[in-house]
Design a protein around this motif. Structure first.
Motif, PDB file in Angstrom:
ATOM      1  N   SER A  31     -15.760 -33.971 -25.811  1.00 15.77           N
ATOM      2  CA  SER A  31     -16.030 -32.617 -26.312  1.00 15.77           C
ATOM      3  C   SER A  31     -17.118 -31.929 -25.499  1.00 15.77           C
ATOM      4  O   SER A  31     -17.022 -30.732 -25.220  1.00 15.77           O
ATOM      5  CB  SER A  31     -16.418 -32.662 -27.785  1.00 15.77           C
ATOM      6  N   TYR A  32     -18.164 -32.681 -25.127  1.00 18.69           N
ATOM      7  CA  TYR A  32     -19.234 -32.096 -24.316  1.00 18.69           C
ATOM      8  C   TYR A  32     -18.669 -31.575 -22.995  1.00 18.69           C
ATOM      9  O   TYR A  32     -18.927 -30.452 -22.589  1.00 18.69           O
ATOM     10  CB  TYR A  32     -20.319 -33.127 -23.990  1.00 18.69           C
ATOM     11  N   ILE A  33     -17.917 -32.422 -22.310  1.00 20.85           N
ATOM     12  CA  ILE A  33     -17.380 -32.044 -20.998  1.00 20.85           C
ATOM     13  C   ILE A  33     -16.338 -30.947 -21.148  1.00 20.85           C
ATOM     14  O   ILE A  33     -16.293 -30.015 -20.339  1.00 20.85           O
ATOM     15  CB  ILE A  33     -16.820 -33.277 -20.270  1.00 20.85           C
ATOM     16  N   SER A  38     -18.719 -28.023 -15.968  1.00 16.69           N
ATOM     17  CA  SER A  38     -19.623 -27.919 -14.822  1.00 16.69           C
ATOM     18  C   SER A  38     -20.701 -28.998 -14.861  1.00 16.69           C
ATOM     19  O   SER A  38     -21.341 -29.264 -13.846  1.00 16.69           O
ATOM     20  CB  SER A  38     -20.256 -26.530 -14.750  1.00 16.69           C
ATOM     21  N   MET A  39     -20.867 -29.661 -15.996  1.00 16.68           N
ATOM     22  CA  MET A  39     -21.847 -30.750 -16.047  1.00 16.68           C
ATOM     23  C   MET A  39     -21.432 -31.916 -15.154  1.00 16.68           C
ATOM     24  O   MET A  39     -22.227 -32.806 -14.877  1.00 16.68           O
ATOM     25  CB  MET A  39     -22.109 -31.213 -17.489  1.00 16.68           C
ATOM     26  N   GLY A  41     -20.670 -31.375 -12.089  1.00 16.40           N
ATOM     27  CA  GLY A  41     -21.076 -30.961 -10.754  1.00 16.40           C
ATOM     28  C   GLY A  41     -20.061 -30.093 -10.040  1.00 16.40           C
ATOM     29  O   GLY A  41     -20.239 -29.780  -8.867  1.00 16.40           O
ATOM     30  N   GLU A  42     -18.991 -29.715 -10.711  1.00 15.61           N
ATOM     31  CA  GLU A  42     -17.933 -28.882 -10.120  1.00 15.61           C
ATOM     32  C   GLU A  42     -17.532 -27.801 -11.126  1.00 15.61           C
ATOM     33  O   GLU A  42     -17.602 -28.028 -12.329  1.00 15.61           O
ATOM     34  CB  GLU A  42     -16.673 -29.717  -9.852  1.00 15.61           C
ATOM     35  N   ALA A  43     -17.074 -26.682 -10.617  1.00 13.62           N
ATOM     36  CA  ALA A  43     -16.446 -25.696 -11.489  1.00 13.62           C
ATOM     37  C   ALA A  43     -15.021 -26.186 -11.744  1.00 13.62           C
ATOM     38  O   ALA A  43     -14.236 -26.319 -10.801  1.00 13.62           O
ATOM     39  CB  ALA A  43     -16.438 -24.322 -10.823  1.00 13.62           C
ATOM     40  N   LEU A  44     -14.725 -26.514 -12.987  1.00 13.60           N
ATOM     41  CA  LEU A  44     -13.413 -27.066 -13.336  1.00 13.60           C
ATOM     42  C   LEU A  44     -12.838 -26.356 -14.537  1.00 13.60           C
ATOM     43  O   LEU A  44     -13.556 -26.010 -15.470  1.00 13.60           O
ATOM     44  CB  LEU A  44     -13.526 -28.570 -13.655  1.00 13.60           C
ATOM     45  N   LEU A  45     -11.514 -26.189 -14.510  1.00 16.67           N
ATOM     46  CA  LEU A  45     -10.762 -25.664 -15.644  1.00 16.67           C
ATOM     47  C   LEU A  45     -10.083 -26.853 -16.312  1.00 16.67           C
ATOM     48  O   LEU A  45      -9.211 -27.494 -15.706  1.00 16.67           O
ATOM     49  CB  LEU A  45      -9.709 -24.650 -15.169  1.00 16.67           C
ATOM     50  N   ILE A  46     -10.485 -27.167 -17.531  1.00 16.69           N
ATOM     51  CA  ILE A  46      -9.840 -28.256 -18.264  1.00 16.69           C
ATOM     52  C   ILE A  46      -8.435 -27.804 -18.622  1.00 16.69           C
ATOM     53  O   ILE A  46      -8.241 -26.723 -19.189  1.00 16.69           O
ATOM     54  CB  ILE A  46     -10.638 -28.648 -19.529  1.00 16.69           C
ATOM     55  N   ILE A  47      -7.441 -28.632 -18.290  1.00 15.57           N
ATOM     56  CA  ILE A  47      -6.042 -28.281 -18.570  1.00 15.57           C
ATOM     57  C   ILE A  47      -5.390 -29.231 -19.572  1.00 15.57           C
ATOM     58  O   ILE A  47      -4.266 -28.990 -20.010  1.00 15.57           O
ATOM     59  CB  ILE A  47      -5.189 -28.210 -17.287  1.00 15.57           C
ATOM     60  N   GLY A  48      -6.085 -30.313 -19.934  1.00 14.02           N
ATOM     61  CA  GLY A  48      -5.511 -31.236 -20.898  1.00 14.02           C
ATOM     62  C   GLY A  48      -6.532 -32.238 -21.388  1.00 14.02           C
ATOM     63  O   GLY A  48      -7.471 -32.587 -20.672  1.00 14.02           O
ATOM     64  N   ARG A  49      -6.335 -32.671 -22.627  1.00  7.71           N
ATOM     65  CA  ARG A  49      -7.199 -33.683 -23.246  1.00  7.71           C
ATOM     66  C   ARG A  49      -6.307 -34.726 -23.884  1.00  7.71           C
ATOM     67  O   ARG A  49      -5.351 -34.383 -24.576  1.00  7.71           O
ATOM     68  CB  ARG A  49      -8.106 -33.018 -24.272  1.00  7.71           C
ATOM     69  N   GLN A  50      -6.603 -36.002 -23.632  1.00  9.47           N
ATOM     70  CA  GLN A  50      -5.793 -37.110 -24.136  1.00  9.47           C
ATOM     71  C   GLN A  50      -4.321 -36.913 -23.744  1.00  9.47           C
ATOM     72  O   GLN A  50      -3.421 -36.891 -24.573  1.00  9.47           O
ATOM     73  CB  GLN A  50      -5.959 -37.277 -25.648  1.00  9.47           C
ATOM     74  N   PHE A 168     -22.754 -40.249 -13.828  1.00  7.37           N
ATOM     75  CA  PHE A 168     -23.512 -40.836 -14.922  1.00  7.37           C
ATOM     76  C   PHE A 168     -23.827 -39.780 -15.950  1.00  7.37           C
ATOM     77  O   PHE A 168     -24.232 -38.665 -15.604  1.00  7.37           O
ATOM     78  CB  PHE A 168     -24.803 -41.467 -14.404  1.00  7.37           C
ATOM     79  N   PHE A 169     -23.643 -40.126 -17.202  1.00  4.84           N
ATOM     80  CA  PHE A 169     -23.933 -39.192 -18.286  1.00  4.84           C
ATOM     81  C   PHE A 169     -24.799 -39.921 -19.300  1.00  4.84           C
ATOM     82  O   PHE A 169     -24.425 -40.970 -19.817  1.00  4.84           O
ATOM     83  CB  PHE A 169     -22.635 -38.717 -18.961  1.00  4.84           C
ATOM     84  N   ARG A 170     -25.944 -39.368 -19.538  1.00  4.02           N
ATOM     85  CA  ARG A 170     -26.832 -39.907 -20.566  1.00  4.02           C
ATOM     86  C   ARG A 170     -27.244 -38.751 -21.449  1.00  4.02           C
ATOM     87  O   ARG A 170     -27.306 -37.610 -21.006  1.00  4.02           O
ATOM     88  CB  ARG A 170     -28.085 -40.498 -19.939  1.00  4.02           C
TER      89      ARG A 170
END
Length: 172
Positions: A31-33, A38-39, A41-50, A168-170
């Motif tokens: 959910s965070y991502i 952009s967290m 490090g890239e500009a990304l368009l999410i196109i699908g989850r699971q 890495f994500f903390r």
């Protein structure tokens, strides 16, 4: 070799180290991502989850960058076991077989009523290229990585130029 930088809170003249903790649920990390990719490090368009694959697995997140390359994002809330590398390569091999219509179908399932072309233009202020999915980028997101995973990822990247990354994500 990863380098970890400390994070400190400043209260007047006092420094207090902020201790990172693992995310309690992988779905929370998704959910965070998903809310701000952009967290990574890239500009990304999410196109699908699971996203279900033809081989029975589920890709945590799929995304497009401004060139319409597809990002396969595999999340691990804790340390990555080395089989995570095999898992993401398996997912990447399936994604590489997808055409434009397949990518559009995945997006339509994810965002019903929104055209992929519109979402792409809104995100990148560019027209969606005719060629979608000409390349894939594999990204493992975890709170830490075991030495075997680090060794395998480095080998695949340096020797075979496989676009595979570990982020890495903390959370604090």
């Amino acid at each position: 070799m990863p380098v970890e930088m400390g994070l400190w809170r400043v209260d007047g003249q006092k420094l207090t180290r902020v201790v990172p903790t693992a995310v309690s649920l992988e779905s929370q990390l998704e959910s965070y991502i998903e809310s701000d990719a952009s967290m990574l490090g890239e500009a990304l368009l999410i196109i699908g989850r699971q996203v279900p694959t033809a081989h029975g697995g589920f890709i945590d997140l799929l995304a497009l960058d401004e060139t319409a390359a597809v990002y396969v994002i595999e999340l691990k809330r804790d340390k990555t076991p080395r089989d995570t590398t095999a898992q993401i390569i398996d997912y990447g091999s399936w994604v590489a077989t997808l055409g434009r219509a397949d990518i559009q179908g995945i997006f339509e399932d994810y965002q019903p009523g929104i055209a992929l072309e519109e979402a792409f233009t809104e995100m990148f202020n560019e027209t969606l290229p005719l060629e979608v999915n000409s390349s894939q980028v594999l990204t493992i997101v975890a709170s830490s990585v075991d030495p075997a995973t680090e060794r395998i990822v480095r080998f695949l990247h340096e020797e075979y130029a496989l676009p595979i990354n570990v982020v890495f994500f903390r959370h604090f």
